[in-house]
Write a protein that holds these residues in place. Sequence first.
Motif, mmCIF file in Angstrom:
data_model
loop_
_atom_site.group_PDB
_atom_site.id
_atom_site.type_symbol
_atom_site.label_atom_id
_atom_site.label_comp_id
_atom_site.label_asym_id
_atom_site.label_seq_id
_atom_site.Cartn_x
_atom_site.Cartn_y
_atom_site.Cartn_z
ATOM 1 N N LEU A 57 34.679 5.393 38.177
ATOM 2 C CA LEU A 57 35.103 4.062 37.757
ATOM 3 C C LEU A 57 34.432 3.719 36.433
ATOM 4 C CD1 LEU A 57 35.076 1.621 40.828
ATOM 5 C CD2 LEU A 57 37.044 2.439 39.527
ATOM 6 N N ALA A 93 39.776 6.001 46.398
ATOM 7 C CA ALA A 93 40.132 4.601 46.649
ATOM 8 C C ALA A 93 39.251 3.625 45.899
ATOM 9 C CB ALA A 93 40.057 4.308 48.144
ATOM 10 N N GLY A 95 37.970 1.170 43.400
ATOM 11 C CA GLY A 95 38.732 0.385 42.437
ATOM 12 C C GLY A 95 40.101 -0.011 42.938
ATOM 13 N N VAL A 96 40.521 0.559 44.077
ATOM 14 C CA VAL A 96 41.833 0.245 44.653
ATOM 15 C C VAL A 96 41.675 -0.494 45.973
ATOM 16 C CG1 VAL A 96 44.009 1.206 45.516
ATOM 17 C CG2 VAL A 96 42.862 2.276 43.563
ATOM 18 N N VAL A 97 40.776 0.018 46.817
ATOM 19 C CA VAL A 97 40.513 -0.595 48.126
ATOM 20 C C VAL A 97 39.178 -1.332 48.065
ATOM 21 C CG1 VAL A 97 40.126 -0.162 50.577
ATOM 22 C CG2 VAL A 97 41.813 1.201 49.326
ATOM 23 N N LEU A 131 44.468 5.182 52.295
ATOM 24 C CA LEU A 131 44.853 5.186 50.890
ATOM 25 C C LEU A 131 46.370 5.149 50.746
ATOM 26 C CD1 LEU A 131 43.669 5.434 47.996
ATOM 27 C CD2 LEU A 131 43.976 7.912 48.198
ATOM 28 N N GLY A 132 46.874 4.178 49.995
ATOM 29 C CA GLY A 132 48.306 4.065 49.746
ATOM 30 C C GLY A 132 49.092 3.378 50.834
ATOM 31 N N SER A 134 49.443 0.040 53.785
ATOM 32 C CA SER A 134 49.016 -1.324 54.098
ATOM 33 C C SER A 134 48.585 -1.353 55.555
ATOM 34 C CB SER A 134 50.172 -2.300 53.868
ATOM 35 O OG SER A 134 51.315 -1.914 54.599
ATOM 36 N N GLU A 165 50.107 10.506 43.570
ATOM 37 C CA GLU A 165 49.367 10.289 42.323
ATOM 38 C C GLU A 165 47.906 10.707 42.439
ATOM 39 O OE1 GLU A 165 48.205 6.143 41.316
ATOM 40 O OE2 GLU A 165 49.466 5.580 43.036
ATOM 41 N N TYR A 166 47.433 10.866 43.664
ATOM 42 C CA TYR A 166 46.044 11.267 43.880
ATOM 43 C C TYR A 166 45.909 12.751 44.222
ATOM 44 C CZ TYR A 166 45.637 6.197 44.619
ATOM 45 O OH TYR A 166 45.701 4.840 44.486
#
Length: 305
Positions: A57, A93, A95-97, A131-132, A134, A165-166
């Motif tokens: 990050l 994850a 910065g995303v989660v 990840l990715g 909900s 993308e990961y």
Amino acid sequence: MHFQPTEEQRDLRAGVRELLAGRYGREALRASVDTGVAVDRGLWRELGEAGFFALRLPESAGGVGLGLPEAALVFEEAGRALLPGPLVATHLAAGVVPGAAAGTAVVTAFDLGGGLGGGLVAHLGEADAVLGASGVPAGSPVRSVDPLTPLHRVASPPGAADVSEYRSAGALLTAALQVGSALRTVELAVRYAGEREQFGQPIGAFQAVKHLCAQMLVRAEVARTAVYAAAVTGDPGEVAAAKLLADRAAVQGARDCLQVHGGMGFTWEADVHLHLKRAWVRAEQWRTAGEAEELLAAELLDSAV
């Protein structure tokens, strides 16, 4: 990384090794196996505080601001220590989660494919997020070959759980874990070969054992070089090749280490079987051998046209 790690990268690797040796040494590993607790929340938070998950990050987002080469070194050390848990998914994850970067959240992913099936999720019961996706879907426990990689089968993986993308970064970091495990099994085999005696001399003096250890080292070092190169270039083809080489080095290295140990290596008290079982599972994560071969074949065909 110009052929050799920089002084800062070597210091980073040494620091992570020291942290894991003090916090997750052999006694902690065996305690995890005995209790069946794969994710130590306290250790997870310590890893977060040390920057393990926020390594890539940017500093402006509260991260460390380093890149894939440094992440590969860190994950190599985690693989060497057989550190369990969804390390790669939680790292990706960040910065995303919320909470992933700090280690206050455990994040898993739909990263298992090939023979294990796309509906399997590792560490689902211990995860706060996927990840990715909900939310965390319900799943049925499935017996895992690795005692520290619990698996759940999800009947209908949510369509939102897209990890494409990961996938490249995930494959590279998983390859780094495999390299660390492969290098550790070399150490275990060489040490045992120097201690175990037959016919009045260490078994390491016998040519067959020397050859096994030498082959293990060559596979591990070739895989490590491929992982480092792919970390620098980020090229999908090089990442695929690195994953292929690292999977082979980890799986075959653990098999050869078992061979060096003989019957002792098959006992529950030995750690060798844990490396083999973890390597089997990792070989099915993020990019399987078949997927890597298809990607490399497609690149070769494109270059030939």
